[in-house]
Design an enzyme around this catalytic site. Structure first.
Site, PDB file in Angstrom:
ATOM      1  N   THR A 555       0.858  -1.189   0.000  1.00  0.00           N
ATOM      2  CA  THR A 555       0.000   0.000   0.000  1.00  0.00           C
ATOM      3  C   THR A 555       0.890   1.232   0.000  1.00  0.00           C
ATOM      4  OG1 THR A 555       0.013   0.382   2.388  1.00  0.00           O
ATOM      5  CG2 THR A 555      -1.582  -1.221   1.561  1.00  0.00           C
ATOM      6  N   VAL A 609      12.854   2.212  -3.984  1.00  0.00           N
ATOM      7  CA  VAL A 609      13.653   3.007  -4.916  1.00  0.00           C
ATOM      8  C   VAL A 609      13.811   2.226  -6.217  1.00  0.00           C
ATOM      9  CG1 VAL A 609      15.847   4.172  -5.306  1.00  0.00           C
ATOM     10  CG2 VAL A 609      14.951   3.988  -2.982  1.00  0.00           C
ATOM     11  N   ALA A 611      11.596   0.880  -8.239  1.00  0.00           N
ATOM     12  CA  ALA A 611      10.684  -0.263  -8.404  1.00  0.00           C
ATOM     13  C   ALA A 611      11.453  -1.581  -8.331  1.00  0.00           C
ATOM     14  CB  ALA A 611       9.890  -0.131  -9.704  1.00  0.00           C
ATOM     15  N   LEU A 613      14.136  -2.504  -9.806  1.00  0.00           N
ATOM     16  CA  LEU A 613      15.594  -2.464 -10.040  1.00  0.00           C
ATOM     17  C   LEU A 613      16.355  -2.779  -8.755  1.00  0.00           C
ATOM     18  CD1 LEU A 613      16.028   0.839 -12.103  1.00  0.00           C
ATOM     19  CD2 LEU A 613      16.001  -1.501 -12.968  1.00  0.00           C
ATOM     20  N   ASP A 678       8.477  12.662  -3.648  1.00  0.00           N
ATOM     21  CA  ASP A 678       8.698  11.226  -3.742  1.00  0.00           C
ATOM     22  C   ASP A 678      10.174  10.940  -4.045  1.00  0.00           C
ATOM     23  OD1 ASP A 678       7.621   8.531  -3.739  1.00  0.00           O
ATOM     24  OD2 ASP A 678       8.138   8.517  -5.866  1.00  0.00           O
ATOM     25  N   LYS A 682      13.138   9.005  -1.785  1.00  0.00           N
ATOM     26  CA  LYS A 682      13.994   7.926  -2.291  1.00  0.00           C
ATOM     27  C   LYS A 682      15.461   8.205  -2.033  1.00  0.00           C
ATOM     28  CE  LYS A 682      10.751   6.515  -5.859  1.00  0.00           C
ATOM     29  NZ  LYS A 682      10.336   6.740  -7.252  1.00  0.00           N
TER      30      LYS A 682
END
Ligand code: ADP
Ligand code: ASP
Ligand code: MG
Length: 814
Positions: A555, A609, A611, A613, A678, A682
């Site tokens: 979530t 961070v 997705a 990767l 965002d 990260k």
């Protein structure tokens, strides 16, 4: 002579009695049979219940007895016909008349003594054995009934009488001589003292009756016919994958039964072991199954641990004090005090400092034990040389049993490791020098989990079961569930992981199945499931107390992070795609990290961070191997990259942002991406993972959005974006004339971090980024001139889900 014993389930109904008699009929071909029988399953409990109700002035005992009478009548009607049936029904009625009178007496007196209870319980086996003897005759067997009370002599300790072996052997010899019969049916469990008063051998004692008869008759074999196909590697009610042990030594079988394997009443082994009589445990309902053979020296197999068993309701008593050190006699006095009260000591440990002795006793012995011991040491306690006894209740013993353990180092290590990893705290251990048994004392509430963990570690080396609790079956969560469904077979085959999704919770529904949800049909089931708060969901995970549990937060809910600490503290791993926890205040982040270490539970958030990767994983590998990260430069927003790659002034900037949202690259609230916060989260997470103590407020955020865009709701945001089209166009054109590209860049160097829009010239490592790509450049002590580069698609539900998946696998393999 052969002795065959049939347990409660095996004689629970006419149909089952027929099955048992069929087995006896086959055995008769090899010689005469003594058939020992239990009461019809559940009868002993029902009789005890009736007696207790009567003693408590509850007239309900009459109905209970009527029901029990009816059950016996029905069985007789189905087994017998004609005159035999008539006669049997009358006999049963007479016996129930006696039971009724006995209970009326208990009711009148308001008291149920152990002696009366024995008498009451004895009717169970008396009824069943007489009925079965008649049924055997009706089937054409030359059968007779023999009264166990004239065969087995005990003392007068009602409830669990001790057997007088010499007298018993003498009495049983008569049975041996009367060879006129093919089958003697004998009631199990009951016996008599020297005065002829009925006694019982303890609950489950029919097994013992059979063993006593087998020994006294010097039988060729003893067969215990029950409702499972042998003695199993663990209690099948607790461990679904438990399997029968083909051959086991007397010693091992004795340990397993002493430590809770209910399939054999513990005293059963001793008499047959002394005479080397082979003991079989077989299944009445699968009579061709091999079962278990208990013998002196079974052939050695590779199995080091033969079985695992447990005893619940244990209390530890800890006798402690400086007055004990080096002074002999304390243990003797402790045990003597307990023995005087006839308290059985189940387990003993003493550390070499001699500062304390710890013994385990059954829960019901706690109070008498405490009184006895405190009395024994009253003088020392008063003088402060010994502490008053401290009982620790609600514990259980889990024991590993196997004679080969003594030749194999590392068993205890594996045991402790497996339990520790699952947050099972070991309160005490005991291991005899013979090493047939290693016992651990743990919380009673952890028994199921512990036995399963150990069964997996010692018997199912081929796979590990992993239990997932998934919060947020939305965009990414849905994809994750799809991938899990697809990869289950692969995980099992290649990684030895059996992944089971136990619960899925959304903000409105919570679907649970401890056996694992059907991953093809969950959406419909979830929609129909009730709601649960986050706190309830957390408690549900803790309450299930399943081994190898992983909580997966898919979530963006700020509140979800509150679940992590309590879960980690219960050794539940946390895999989060949610960035809130790792980017909240440093103290909270650090606390989660340290809980993860302390309780041996992973806390993984690779997808925070880039997705899917491997950004955080790469960074961790660098620092773990001793490298130092000096500088990071990165494009970390798939959304912003997508937006700046696709915006060229021919469409509204707002429309390109809308497209990014529609394609699933943005956060649920796109303003988080566009504002740069965002990205700031990260780089904060990366800086922290690189070892920096940093807060969000330490990061310089240079937003390119006009302030008006951040006022109001998401719709207002889009309207404002459109209204400021000229601003975005100007940014684009300024870059385009110089041949550069707009990139929203995050930088970390020397303890400081900043994010902002930059124009990047061709040839730069950040220049050539397609679509929603992300890139991170790591400059470290080892990567000085050319950075280590991680680059690729940095947003999208499918890749994010696969990143979460990878974290789950990582956590599962810890
Ligand atoms: P019976 O009435 O035939 O004497 P019990 O109920 O006393 O049967 O014992 C059989 C039961 O023991 C099985 O149904 C099983 O649930 C339980 N059990 C516990 N531990 C074990 C084990 N290690 N192996 C086999 N059965 C076990
Ligand atoms: N009927 C007795 C009991 O339930 C004895 C036995 O079944 O072994 O304990
Ligand atoms: Mg039994």
């Amino acid at each position: 002579m052969q002795v065959l014993k049939f347990g409660g389930t095996s004689v629970a109904s006419a149909e089952n009695i027929r099955k048992s008699l069929a087995i006896v009929a086959q055995a008769v071909a090899q010689g005469p049979v003594v058939m020992v029988v239990s009461a019809l399953g559940g009868t002993t409990d029902a009789l005890i219940g009736a007696g207790r109700a009567a003693a408590a002035a509850d007239a309900g005992y009459r109905d209970a007895l009527a029901q029990l009478h009816e059950r016996h009548r029905t069985a007789a009607q189905e087994l017998l016909a004609g005159a035999a049936q008539h006669e049997k029904l009358a006999a049963i009625a007479a016996q129930f008349g006696e039971i009724q009178t006995l209970c009326d007496g208990i009711f009148a007196l308001g008291e149920l003594s152990p002696r009366t209870l024995d008498r009451l319980m004895s009717y169970g086996e008396l009824l069943s054995s007489r009925l079965i003897a008649a049924a055997a005759k009706a089937q054409g067997l030359a059968a007779g009934w023999a009264d166990a009370r004239q065969l087995i002599r005990t003392n007068s300790r009602f409830g669990a009488a001790e057997v007088d072996l010499a007298t018993t052997t003498r009495q049983v010899a008569d049975l041996k001589d009367s060879t006129a019969r093919q089958v003697w049916v004998v009631p199990g469990f009951i016996a008599a003292d020297a005065h002829g008063t009925t006694t019982t051998l303890g609950r489950g004692g029919s097994d013992y009756t059979a063993a006593l008869l087998a020994a006294a008759l010097d039988a060729e074999k003893l067969e215990i016919w029950t409702d499972v196909s042998g003695m199993m590697t663990a209690d099948p009610r607790l461990v679904r994958s438990a399997r029968p042990i083909p051959r086991i030594s007397y010693q091992e079988a004795m340990e397993l039964s002493h430590f809770g394997a209910k399939v054999l009443y513990p005293p059963t082994i001793q008499p047959v072991m002394q005479r080397g009589i082979p003991l079989w445990i077989k299944n009445t309902f699968a009579s061709t199954d091999a079962g278990t053979l208990v013998e002196v020296a079974p052939p050695r197999t590779a199995a080091v641990v033969q079985g695992i068993s447990s005893i619940g309701s244990l209390t530890l008593l800890n006798l402690e004090g400086s007055g004990m050190v080096g002074i002999p006699g304390f243990s003797m006095r402790l045990f003597a005090a307990l023995a005087r009260e006839r308290i059985n000591v189940v387990l003993i440990t003493q550390s070499s400092s001699e500062h304390s002795i710890c013994v385990g006793v059954a829960a019901h012995d706690t109070d008498p034990a405490q009184v006895a011991v405190d009395e024994e040491f009253a003088t020392e306690i008063a003088a402060g040389r010994i502490e008053p006894l401290r009982p620790e209740p609600d514990l259980a013993i889990v024991a590993l049993v196997g004679e080969n353990m003594k030749d194999h180092p590392g068993i205890s290590g594996k045991l402790f490791g497996a339990l520790g990893q699952n947050g099972v705290n070991i309160r005490a251990i005991a291991q005899g020098a013979s090493e047939k048994n290693i016992s651990t004392v743990i919380r009673a509430a952890d028994v199921r989990k512990a036995i399963n963990v150990l069964h997996e570690a010692f018997f199912e080396a081929t796979y590990k079961l992993v239990n997932l609790f998934i919060l947020g079956p939305g965009n990414v969560g849905g994809k994750l569930l799809g991938q899990l469904a697809q990869q289950q077979a692969h995980l099992l085959e290649n990684l030895g992981l059996r992944v089971r999704v136990v619960a899925i919770a959304s903000s409105r529904h919570c679907l649970v199945d401890e056996q694992g949800l059907d991953l093809t049909a969950w959406p419909e089931a979830l929609a129909a499931a009730p709601a649960q708060s986050l706190e309830e969901f957390t408690q549900l995970i803790i309450g299930h107390n399943l081994r190898n549990s992983i909580f997966v937060d898919v979530t963006a809910n700020p509140d979800a992070a509150r679940c992590y600490a309590p879960l980690l503290a219960k050794s539940v791993a946390v895999v989060a795609c949610n960035k809130v926890a790792a980017s909240s205040d440093y103290a909270s982040y650090a606390r989660l990290k340290s809980l993860s270490k302390e309780f041996n539970a992973s806390f993984l958030f690779e997808t925070n961070v880039g997705a899917g990767l491997p950004v955080i994983g790469t960074l961790n590998d660098l620092t773990r191997s001793g490298d130092v990260v000096r500088r990071m430069e990165a494009v970390l927003s798939g959304t912003l990259n997508f937006v700046f790659n696709n915006y060229d002034g021919t469409r509204l900037f707002a429309d390109v942002v809308r497209q990014a949202q529609a394609e699933g690259y943005t956060e649920p609230d796109p303003r988080l991406d566009l504002s740069g916060s965002d990205v700031a989260r990260k780089i904060l997470i990366l800086a922290r993972e690189a070892g920096e103590v940093m807060e969000m407020s330490d990061i310089e955020i240079d937003t390119f959005l006009p302030p008006a865009c951040l006022e109001g709701d998401v719709e207002a945001f889009y309207t404002q974006l459109a209204a400021h089209e000229s601003h975005f166009r100007a940014l684009y054109e300024a870059a385009a004339v110089t041949g550069t590209r707009l990139k929203f860049v995050a930088r970390y160097a020397d303890g400081a971090a900043a994010v902002g829009l930059q124009t990047i010239p061709p040839g730069h490592d950040l220049y050539d980024l397609r679509g929603k790509d992300n890139v991170v450049l790591f400059f470290t002590d080892r990567y000085v001139e050319q950075p280590l580069v991680v680059k690729g698609a940095g947003a999208g539900a499918e890749v994010t889900a696969s990143g979460v998946f990878a974290d789950i696998v990582r956590a599962a393999r810890l």
